[in-house]
Every structure is written in C-alpha cells, then in structure tokens.
Motif scaffolding. Sequence first.
Motif: not given
Length: 138
Positions: A32-45, A47-54
Amino acid sequence: DAASEALCVVGDYQTLTALAEKPLHYARCFEDKLNTYSNLVRALSSSGNNDECINTSVSVLSQLGEFIPTNITQEIYFDEVAKVRQSLIGLSRQDLLSLPVMTDFNKLTAMRFLNHMLLATYASNPPMNPIVVFRMVR
C-alpha cells in the motif's frame, strides 16, 4: 496516492514530502506504500535531494528483496560485473529479445525504483550508478 501523484506532476515537492508521511504511516501493508514511495522518490530526485532519493530507494528495494550496497568497493564492482557476465553467457542478441516479459510484481516494482535511482546516483554517487545498471540488467 492521487494527491501525491498530482503534487509530483505539478512539481510541488515540498508539499508532497510533507503529505507522504500520513499514507506511509497509516498504510495497512508495504504494498500500500509503494505508489507513495515512488512519488516521493521521484520528487526527491527532481528537487535535487539525490542522497535522500537514493537512501529511500535502497530501503524500499531491500524490502522487495533486492539489496543494493551503498558503499561501493572494487570488490563489489567486480563481483557485480562477473554476475552480469555470467547471466549473459551464451545468449545472443536474439535470445535477449526473445526473453519473456517480466511479470513478477516485486521484480517490476524493483525495476521502477532502480530506474528512479539512475539519475540520482549519476549525479551524487557515481560509483553506485553502474551497480544500479547491473542490477537492472540481471
């Protein structure tokens, strides 16, 4: 899911990051969390928050059974190269094109997160980038 997707599309990454906490906290199961995680990771990347994305991607991938090393040594690199070579031995280009379409949910989801990691690792952790590519090939 719809709200986080819309915020990602319009580029409101700050709101998306704040909004993502609730569905991640209250979800009934990991899937149930996967789509939210996917959107969050896309947003982090984006917005330049590459380390948090990784870091977030590595965490999600480990829960999917795909463990990605974060401190890449020569040994890890050469081991990954050897595994890719081994998996490709004896396969022609036509053999590769004739492989069946991937249908395993966890593998497809892992590919999505590995894909999200490509640009982030290229930009902020270059030694990790080939490892991500090797995992996608395998």
